[in-house]
Scaffold this motif. Structure first.
Motif, PDB file in Angstrom:
ATOM      1  N   ASN A  24       0.700  -1.273   0.150  1.00  0.00           N
ATOM      2  CA  ASN A  24       0.054  -0.004   0.030  1.00  0.00           C
ATOM      3  C   ASN A  24       0.797   1.281   0.137  1.00  0.00           C
ATOM      4  N   GLY A  25       1.794   1.343   0.655  1.00  0.00           N
ATOM      5  CA  GLY A  25       2.684   2.245   1.016  1.00  0.00           C
ATOM      6  C   GLY A  25       3.620   2.829  -0.320  1.00  0.00           C
ATOM      7  N   ASP A  26       3.540   1.932  -1.349  1.00  0.00           N
ATOM      8  CA  ASP A  26       4.337   1.878  -2.682  1.00  0.00           C
ATOM      9  C   ASP A  26       3.582   2.136  -3.779  1.00  0.00           C
ATOM     10  N   PHE A  27       2.202   1.953  -3.398  1.00  0.00           N
ATOM     11  CA  PHE A  27       1.185   2.270  -4.671  1.00  0.00           C
ATOM     12  C   PHE A  27       0.992   3.518  -4.997  1.00  0.00           C
ATOM     13  N   TYR A  28       1.024   3.578  -6.351  1.00  0.00           N
ATOM     14  CA  TYR A  28       1.091   5.048  -6.988  1.00  0.00           C
ATOM     15  C   TYR A  28      -0.017   5.665  -6.738  1.00  0.00           C
ATOM     16  N   ARG A  29      -0.064   7.052  -6.571  1.00  0.00           N
ATOM     17  CA  ARG A  29      -1.316   7.773  -6.334  1.00  0.00           C
ATOM     18  C   ARG A  29      -1.128   9.057  -7.231  1.00  0.00           C
ATOM     19  N   VAL A  30      -2.081   9.059  -8.010  1.00  0.00           N
ATOM     20  CA  VAL A  30      -2.312  10.361  -8.918  1.00  0.00           C
ATOM     21  C   VAL A  30      -3.796  10.659  -9.051  1.00  0.00           C
ATOM     22  N   ASP A  31      -3.941  11.991  -8.483  1.00  0.00           N
ATOM     23  CA  ASP A  31      -5.425  12.661  -8.190  1.00  0.00           C
ATOM     24  C   ASP A  31      -4.951  14.075  -8.105  1.00  0.00           C
ATOM     25  N   THR A  32      -6.155  14.813  -8.136  1.00  0.00           N
ATOM     26  CA  THR A  32      -6.150  16.206  -8.025  1.00  0.00           C
ATOM     27  C   THR A  32      -6.190  16.981  -6.570  1.00  0.00           C
ATOM     28  N   ALA A  33      -6.381  16.201  -5.681  1.00  0.00           N
ATOM     29  CA  ALA A  33      -6.657  16.506  -4.235  1.00  0.00           C
ATOM     30  C   ALA A  33      -5.422  17.142  -3.696  1.00  0.00           C
ATOM     31  N   LEU A  34      -5.469  18.377  -3.194  1.00  0.00           N
ATOM     32  CA  LEU A  34      -3.997  18.926  -2.693  1.00  0.00           C
ATOM     33  C   LEU A  34      -4.254  18.647  -1.143  1.00  0.00           C
ATOM     34  N   VAL A  35      -5.314  18.390  -0.393  1.00  0.00           N
ATOM     35  CA  VAL A  35      -5.551  17.903   0.812  1.00  0.00           C
ATOM     36  C   VAL A  35      -6.383  16.467   0.804  1.00  0.00           C
ATOM     37  N   VAL A  36      -5.653  15.448   1.355  1.00  0.00           N
ATOM     38  CA  VAL A  36      -6.523  14.012   1.113  1.00  0.00           C
ATOM     39  C   VAL A  36      -7.579  14.095   1.934  1.00  0.00           C
ATOM     40  N   PRO A  37      -8.865  13.862   1.338  1.00  0.00           N
ATOM     41  CA  PRO A  37     -10.129  14.078   1.941  1.00  0.00           C
ATOM     42  C   PRO A  37      -9.973  12.766   3.300  1.00  0.00           C
ATOM     43  N   LYS A  38     -10.371  13.304   4.585  1.00  0.00           N
ATOM     44  CA  LYS A  38     -10.623  12.415   5.632  1.00  0.00           C
ATOM     45  C   LYS A  38     -12.072  11.955   5.976  1.00  0.00           C
ATOM     46  N   VAL A  39     -12.779  11.223   5.462  1.00  0.00           N
ATOM     47  CA  VAL A  39     -14.032  10.966   5.444  1.00  0.00           C
ATOM     48  C   VAL A  39     -14.572   9.896   6.601  1.00  0.00           C
ATOM     49  N   ASP A  40     -15.299  10.324   7.450  1.00  0.00           N
ATOM     50  CA  ASP A  40     -15.740   9.312   8.390  1.00  0.00           C
ATOM     51  C   ASP A  40     -16.746   8.433   8.156  1.00  0.00           C
ATOM     52  N   ALA A  41     -16.369   7.104   8.199  1.00  0.00           N
ATOM     53  CA  ALA A  41     -17.286   6.029   7.502  1.00  0.00           C
ATOM     54  C   ALA A  41     -18.292   6.031   8.484  1.00  0.00           C
ATOM     55  N   THR A  42     -18.591   6.557   9.531  1.00  0.00           N
ATOM     56  CA  THR A  42     -19.806   6.177  10.309  1.00  0.00           C
ATOM     57  C   THR A  42     -20.894   7.344   9.762  1.00  0.00           C
ATOM     58  N   THR A  43     -20.571   8.589   9.073  1.00  0.00           N
ATOM     59  CA  THR A  43     -21.389   9.338   8.269  1.00  0.00           C
ATOM     60  C   THR A  43     -21.417   9.273   6.720  1.00  0.00           C
TER      61      THR A  43
END
Length: 538
Positions: free
Chosen positions: A248-267
């Motif tokens: 997981n730590g080596d998996f590539y990441r390409v997106d446009t999010a300057l701040v990684v969203p942190k979404v509460d799974a309970t909501t």
């Protein structure tokens, strides 16, 4: 006026100009620091640097964006933010110099900066309203006040020297400024601004506590349909070859999010609606956990991956079949009379990704994934839920932080990347890569292992061939295949001779389609061409 007095006046003038520039820089620091603090009370995405950066990404031509990904990789966002800060610093230096003569104009320039940030924040696709403008507006007001006060210290005459002062002190103070007042004000502004910025960063970093807690407390259920064990021999024991399963730590990441969203799974909630949806559905995370989960090994590829590039990785995903959910909503694929041919997935950060409904429902393991390599999705890879569709490039399939699915048509809606010149439909091309030896390596004469990976998701790899210089194509040995949705390792022993050599690889998929030699850029539907490396044998 004597030459000595003129020299002193010039020196004081240059000193004041330099301190004016410093005043502008301190005003910019104050604006950013206090904006960061206020953004902690609103949301991290409302910070002016993040908002302006996001707006810049949205307006950047596709070719430039692709260039940035190619050269900076997953650090492209860091370089963008550093670039924005550099531009702001230059602008602040300029305003400080202007304010020495036109004090109010300089302060107005800082307010203009705030207006740009506020406009960017409120115009973002994920904007929550006018509250997103508060950080930029507050920061600009503070910055303008700081500049006005500091420049005032530079234009205010210092008290006259006492009679016993040095004879050289008179001219200096006659054209001087309030040194002591400036130093005190500048020091106080710098300390307060830095403190506000650090506090804001700290609060923003802790703003996702509930999301972190929801992820830490999640134990992935056992899937109803587990992935088969990876076949013995799928992982070659050759140094330098990419591991079959990408950590997981080596998996590539390409997106446009300057701040990684942190979404509460309970909501978290997911809404499925649109054309051809007879029974709209809204799901919670617990709803997904109660459904039948499947586990599959699937290789993902980014459309920005150049020939031989690093933006491809293989992971074991766990999730719910997307086709089952769509069928439950009454959706039919186009080949069976369904009116919708495009599935538009929307992310919490405003990203829109369009996928062909036919591909999602044709029997492949298209997932709403909740887990990756045996653990809940990392935040950077879409927690709590993301889409994974074998055989399609990520920009038309792999929506992270998903919150909404709308069924529509390609004719009636253009998603984010299509508006920027990328293709509507983008099946992954048959590709291969040499992992070892590396470009410009200097192996010794004798047996050298040439090895790498090849992929043609949802079709599978049938053959890999390697050519040394302009010699004949030689068939490489394929590692054991896991599934047709994963990449496949390959190797070829080469009797290396002294001198420079060019090694080239090509693959053929299960449909008989051979990887094309024709080189194309990533835009609009992925790069193509043979991967080659040049080595020198000692």
């Amino acid at each position: 006026m004597t030459d000595h007095e003129q020299h002193i006046r010039q020196r004081i003038g240059w000193t004041r100009l330099a301190l004016g520039a410093v005043s502008g820089l301190l005003a910019g620091l104050a604006a950013l620091g206090f904006a960061e603090l206020v953004s902690a009370a609103v949301r991290p995405q409302s910070s002016p640097v993040v908002a302006v950066g996001g707006a810049a990404i949205d307006r950047t031509p596709a070719a430039v964006k692709d260039w940035a990904i190619r050269h900076f990789g997953t650090n492209d966002k860091l370089f963008l933010q550093l670039g924005i800060l550099a531009v702001l610093a230059l602008f602040a230096l300029f305003l400080g110099c202007v304010a020495l003569r036109f004090r109010r104009v300089g302060a107005a320039g800082v307010l203009l900066f705030g207006a740009v940030g506020a406009t960017a924040a409120t115009s973002r696709p994920d904007s929550t309203g006018l509250s997103d403008a508060l950080p930029s507006v507050t920061g600009a007001l503070v910055g303008a006040a700081v500049l006005y006060v500091l420049v005032g210290r530079l234009t205010r005459r210092a008290p006259a020297p006492p009679p016993a002062a040095s004879p050289h002190e008179g001219p200096a103070s006659g054209t001087g400024w309030d040194r002591r007042g400036f130093v005190i004000a500048a020091t106080a502004a710098a300390a307060a601004s830095a403190g506000a910025g650090v506090l804001g960063r700290t609060l923003n970093a802790s703003s996702g506590r509930n999301a972190v807690a929801s992820r830490n407390g999640l134990a992935l259920p056992r899937p109803a349909s587990a992935a088969p064990a990876v076949p013995k021999g799928a992982q070659l024991r050759i140094p330098g070859v990419s591991p079959f399963t990408t950590p997981n730590g080596d998996f590539y990441r390409v997106d446009t999010a300057l701040v990684v969203p942190k979404v509460d799974a309970t909501t978290w909630r997911l809404r499925i609606h649109g054309t051809g949806v007879r029974r709209p559905l809204t799901l919670s995370f617990d709803d997904l956990l109660r459904r039948e989960l499947i586990e599959r090994d699937i290789t993902l590829t980014c459309v920005s991956n150049e020939v031989g590039g690093p933006y491809v990785g293989n992971a074991r995903w766990i999730g719910v079949r997307l086709a089952d959910l769509l069928a439950e909503c009454g959706v039919r694929r186009p080949s069976r009379g369904g009116p919708a041919d495009q599935l538009v997935a929307r992310s919490v950060d405003g990203m829109t990704i369009g996928s062909p409904v036919e591909d999602v429902m044709d029997g492949r393991d298209a997932l709403l994934a909740i887990g990756m390599n045996g653990e809940p999705l990392p935040f950077a890879h879409g927690f709590p839920v993301r889409m994974v569709v074998p055989g399609l490039y990520g920009f038309v399939s792999a929506c992270k932080w998903i919150k909404d699915i709308e069924l529509t048509t390609f004719d009636s809606y253009d998603p984010y990347w299509v508006k920027r010149g990328w293709a509507r439909r983008a099946p992954i091309k048959t590709e291969s890569r040499i992992d070892t030896p590396k470009p410009f390596a200097r192996p010794k004469t004798g047996t050298v292992m040439i090895a790498g990976v090849a992929w043609a998701q949802h079709r599978g790899i049938d053959k890999v061939e390697v050519r040394v210089d302009d010699g004949p194509w030689q068939r490489a040995r394929l590692a054991a295949e896991d599934t047709r949705d994963t990449w496949r390792q390959w190797s070829l022993p080469w009797q290396a001779t002294k001198g420079g050599h060019t090694l080239t690889v090509r693959a053929t998929d299960r449909t008989g389609e051979r990887q094309t030699e024709k080189r194309t850029h990533t835009i609009p539907d992925g790069a193509s061409g043979w991967h080659s490396v040049v080595v020198t044998v000692d």
